[in-house]
Design a protein around this motif. Structure first.
Motif, PDB file in Angstrom:
ATOM      1  N   ASN A 354       0.831  -1.211   0.000  1.00 23.71           N
ATOM      2  CA  ASN A 354       0.000   0.000   0.000  1.00 23.71           C
ATOM      3  C   ASN A 354       0.866   1.262   0.000  1.00 23.71           C
ATOM      4  O   ASN A 354       0.426   2.331   0.451  1.00 23.71           O
ATOM      5  CB  ASN A 354      -0.946  -0.009   1.214  1.00 23.71           C
ATOM      6  N   ALA A 355       2.102   1.120  -0.455  1.00 28.61           N
ATOM      7  CA  ALA A 355       3.026   2.255  -0.628  1.00 28.61           C
ATOM      8  C   ALA A 355       3.290   3.005   0.675  1.00 28.61           C
ATOM      9  O   ALA A 355       3.505   4.217   0.668  1.00 28.61           O
ATOM     10  CB  ALA A 355       2.479   3.211  -1.694  1.00 28.61           C
ATOM     11  N   GLY A 356       3.290   2.276   1.780  1.00 27.96           N
ATOM     12  CA  GLY A 356       3.579   2.910   3.067  1.00 27.96           C
ATOM     13  C   GLY A 356       2.429   3.726   3.623  1.00 27.96           C
ATOM     14  O   GLY A 356       2.594   4.434   4.623  1.00 27.96           O
ATOM     15  N   ASN A 357       1.251   3.627   2.996  1.00 22.84           N
ATOM     16  CA  ASN A 357       0.073   4.342   3.495  1.00 22.84           C
ATOM     17  C   ASN A 357      -0.641   3.522   4.569  1.00 22.84           C
ATOM     18  O   ASN A 357      -0.427   2.307   4.694  1.00 22.84           O
ATOM     19  CB  ASN A 357      -0.895   4.646   2.345  1.00 22.84           C
ATOM     20  N   VAL A 358      -1.507   4.206   5.329  1.00 26.71           N
ATOM     21  CA  VAL A 358      -2.172   3.589   6.473  1.00 26.71           C
ATOM     22  C   VAL A 358      -3.120   2.477   6.021  1.00 26.71           C
ATOM     23  O   VAL A 358      -3.892   2.642   5.061  1.00 26.71           O
ATOM     24  CB  VAL A 358      -2.949   4.649   7.280  1.00 26.71           C
ATOM     25  N   VAL A 359      -3.049   1.347   6.743  1.00 22.25           N
ATOM     26  CA  VAL A 359      -3.959   0.216   6.551  1.00 22.25           C
ATOM     27  C   VAL A 359      -4.703  -0.020   7.863  1.00 22.25           C
ATOM     28  O   VAL A 359      -4.111   0.044   8.949  1.00 22.25           O
ATOM     29  CB  VAL A 359      -3.190  -1.058   6.139  1.00 22.25           C
ATOM     30  N   ILE A 360      -6.004  -0.276   7.772  1.00 21.01           N
ATOM     31  CA  ILE A 360      -6.835  -0.528   8.952  1.00 21.01           C
ATOM     32  C   ILE A 360      -7.365  -1.954   8.869  1.00 21.01           C
ATOM     33  O   ILE A 360      -7.932  -2.354   7.830  1.00 21.01           O
ATOM     34  CB  ILE A 360      -8.029   0.445   9.016  1.00 21.01           C
ATOM     35  N   SER A 361      -7.192  -2.727   9.948  1.00 19.51           N
ATOM     36  CA  SER A 361      -7.740  -4.078   9.994  1.00 19.51           C
ATOM     37  C   SER A 361      -8.521  -4.267  11.283  1.00 19.51           C
ATOM     38  O   SER A 361      -8.051  -3.887  12.358  1.00 19.51           O
ATOM     39  CB  SER A 361      -6.631  -5.129   9.910  1.00 19.51           C
ATOM     40  N   GLN A 362      -9.714  -4.850  11.164  1.00 15.19           N
ATOM     41  CA  GLN A 362     -10.462  -5.245  12.358  1.00 15.19           C
ATOM     42  C   GLN A 362     -10.090  -6.686  12.660  1.00 15.19           C
ATOM     43  O   GLN A 362     -10.054  -7.534  11.753  1.00 15.19           O
ATOM     44  CB  GLN A 362     -11.965  -5.120  12.128  1.00 15.19           C
ATOM     45  N   THR A 375      -7.809  -0.018   3.105  1.00  9.86           N
ATOM     46  CA  THR A 375      -6.579   0.698   2.756  1.00  9.86           C
ATOM     47  C   THR A 375      -6.897   2.173   2.521  1.00  9.86           C
ATOM     48  O   THR A 375      -7.944   2.520   1.966  1.00  9.86           O
ATOM     49  CB  THR A 375      -5.941   0.115   1.477  1.00  9.86           C
ATOM     50  N   THR A 376      -6.002   3.037   2.975  1.00  5.05           N
ATOM     51  CA  THR A 376      -6.177   4.485   2.808  1.00  5.05           C
ATOM     52  C   THR A 376      -5.039   5.042   1.962  1.00  5.05           C
ATOM     53  O   THR A 376      -4.087   4.323   1.617  1.00  5.05           O
ATOM     54  CB  THR A 376      -6.180   5.210   4.170  1.00  5.05           C
ATOM     55  N   GLU A 377      -5.133   6.316   1.676  1.00  2.02           N
ATOM     56  CA  GLU A 377      -4.073   6.991   0.915  1.00  2.02           C
ATOM     57  C   GLU A 377      -3.299   7.980   1.788  1.00  2.02           C
ATOM     58  O   GLU A 377      -2.615   8.856   1.265  1.00  2.02           O
ATOM     59  CB  GLU A 377      -4.698   7.719  -0.288  1.00  2.02           C
ATOM     60  N   TYR A 378      -3.394   7.809   3.089  1.00  2.00           N
ATOM     61  CA  TYR A 378      -2.687   8.716   3.999  1.00  2.00           C
ATOM     62  C   TYR A 378      -1.377   8.052   4.442  1.00  2.00           C
ATOM     63  O   TYR A 378      -1.369   6.940   4.991  1.00  2.00           O
ATOM     64  CB  TYR A 378      -3.544   9.043   5.220  1.00  2.00           C
ATOM     65  N   SER A 379      -0.249   8.741   4.234  1.00  2.00           N
ATOM     66  CA  SER A 379       1.065   8.182   4.558  1.00  2.00           C
ATOM     67  C   SER A 379       1.208   7.947   6.056  1.00  2.00           C
ATOM     68  O   SER A 379       0.962   8.841   6.868  1.00  2.00           O
ATOM     69  CB  SER A 379       2.170   9.132   4.079  1.00  2.00           C
ATOM     70  N   LYS A 380       1.616   6.750   6.423  1.00  2.00           N
ATOM     71  CA  LYS A 380       1.793   6.420   7.840  1.00  2.00           C
ATOM     72  C   LYS A 380       2.888   7.281   8.471  1.00  2.00           C
ATOM     73  O   LYS A 380       2.776   7.698   9.627  1.00  2.00           O
ATOM     74  CB  LYS A 380       2.155   4.936   7.975  1.00  2.00           C
TER      75      LYS A 380
END
Length: 467
Positions: A354-362, A375-380
């Motif tokens: 995800n190119a180092g962007n934030v991933v959310i998992s439940q 998956t988001t497009e906000y850089s972690k």
């Protein structure tokens, strides 16, 4: 004799000095013979110039004549009296100086006492003012709940009563702050506690909402290093207020437990746990009696049960970066963030995919299995910290002063928005920020200070028509 210059000087001892600056000695002698000293007077001295001419002659009364003079005796008596009076005045002056020094010393002592009394009075007023200010701050925290309670249709009358009580109590507190000591502090404090309890009971009926405001922080304690984590269990009963404390962000296994928040403030440790594995980062979570944390130098999540003192589960988070591959802005191996909200347990991280962007998992709290991923497009690496509220991930833009909640991603709609919710980073560096659903508050580690932020949510109120 029109060109004759004759000067005669007379002093109180009757000495006559006769000076002839322009006459020759023959004429001077004639003057002396003509003038001549009177009876009882004698010539004391005369002076001549370099040519032998007479310049002046001094005559004075005989001493025996002066000693018999009545006025001279009176003068001597007066002189003696003056000398006696001078001695008396000198003695009186010494006594006056001594008394003056004593008076000055007493004056300084009186000033010191006056200062001490004023300080005692100021301290008393300061303590009372601080107590009432705490009460007023408590009321200010409750005020944002008024518009929320007004939306609760089934309890309109009760809400109106609460609103009146809050306003009346706020007015009383404002008056007390102006007239310190006019009312009983303990009684007012109990009224605030009762009102707070009733409001929290009412809040229990409210469902999830959208973050609108962050207030505070309230500093609970100052301890530990610059980085760390502290937390309470959001699923614990209201009578269970245990606090867990994990200092530092790596290479440690020690967890301290405190029975109550009061014990935590006082530093009274009830138990100490030594984990089987060292942790990494500060984004740990206590959930339903177990600790969830990121295992040191790995992307493995560990579930450790405090009651049994054993590991109940551990699982690798597939593709998740770790060991400062994708940390928050402050670093500290904060790659993997375990968190919980009203809807369950979550984990936030980043991947190469995800190119180092934030991933959310439940995830499942029992097995740690991933249930669903967004998956988001906000850089972690551009995120200061993050937390979940009602299934929405909120991300701050920094961990330093001026930080604000900048980005929100809803897992319900799989959409995001940029927002602007400021909060006060009082101690300038945040290394942990987690939401507690039971307390409706954010727990933070703020540069060696353990603090709590209050949150205001826009709620959707459930009524009987919705059931």
């Amino acid at each position: 004799m029109s060109d004759l210059s004759l000067y005669i000087f007379h002093i109180y001892t009757r000495v006559y000095v006769i000076y002839y600056p322009s006459l020759d000695s023959t004429y001077i002698c004639w003057v002396l013979q003509t003038i001549g000293p009177k009876e009882g007077w004698q010539v004391y001295s005369s002076a001549q110039d370099a040519d032998g001419r007479c310049i002046c002659t001094v005559v004075a009364p005989e001493q025996s004549l002066c000693s018999r003079d009545a006025k001279s005796r009176q003068l001597r008596q007066l002189l003696e009296k003056v000398q006696n009076m001078s001695q008396s005045i000198e003695v009186l002056n010494l006594r006056t100086q001594r008394d003056f020094q004593y008076v000055m010393k007493m004056e300084n002592q009186m000033k010191g006492l006056r200062t001490k009394f004023r300080q005692i009075e100021d301290d008393r007023k300061s303590i009372i003012a601080r107590n009432f200010q705490e009460l007023k701050d408590k009321m200010d925290e409750l005020k944002p709940l008024i518009p929320v309670l007004e939306q609760y249709k089934m309890d309109a009358a009760l809400i109106s009563q609460f609103k009146d009580e809050i306003r009346n109590l706020s007015a009383v507190l404002t008056g007390i702050q102006e007239e310190l000591g006019a009312y009983d502090y303990d009684e007012l404090y109990q009224r605030v506690l009762r009102l707070d309890s009733r409001l929290r009971s009412c809040m229990g009926k409210l469902t999830c909402g959208k973050l609108m405001k962050i207030t505070g922080p309230v500093t609970i304690k100052t301890s530990g290093t610059r980085f760390g984590a502290w937390m309470t269990d959001p699923l614990a009963s209201t009578r269970n207020n245990r606090v867990w404390y994990m200092d530092s962000y790596s290479n440690s296994k020690i967890v301290r437990e405190y029975k109550t928040m009061e014990d935590f403030v006082a530093g009274v440790v009830s138990r100490t746990y030594s984990l089987p594995f060292k942790w990494e980062g500060t984004n740990h979570m206590v959930y339903n009696g177990s600790l969830y944390y990121n295992k040191y130098q790995s992307n493995i999540i560990v579930k450790y049960n405090f009651e049994t003192g054993s590991v109940l589960a551990q699982r690798a988070l597939e593709f998740a970066g770790f060991y400062n591959m994708y940390p928050y802005t402050w670093g500290g191996y904060s790659d993997i963030d375990v968190m919980a909200d009203e809807l369950g347990m979550w984990v936030v991280y980043a991947t190469n995919q995800n190119a180092g962007n934030v991933v959310i998992s439940q995830i499942d709290p029992d097995t740690l299995q991933v249930l669903k991923t967004w998956t988001t497009e906000y850089s972690k690496r551009n995120a200061g910290e993050s937390f979940m509220i009602c299934g929405t991930l909120y991300i701050t833009n920094s961990h330093l002063s001026g930080a604000k909640v900048y980005y929100a991603y809803s897992t319900k709609t799989s959409t995001y928005e940029y927002i602007d919710i400021p909060f006060h980073n009082q101690y300038f560096h945040i290394s942990m920020l987690d939401y507690n659903a039971r307390e409706r508050a954010l727990y933070a580690w703020n540069n060696g200070h353990q603090v709590i932020f209050n949150v205001t949510l826009f709620h959707v109120i459930k009524t009987d028509d919705d059931s």
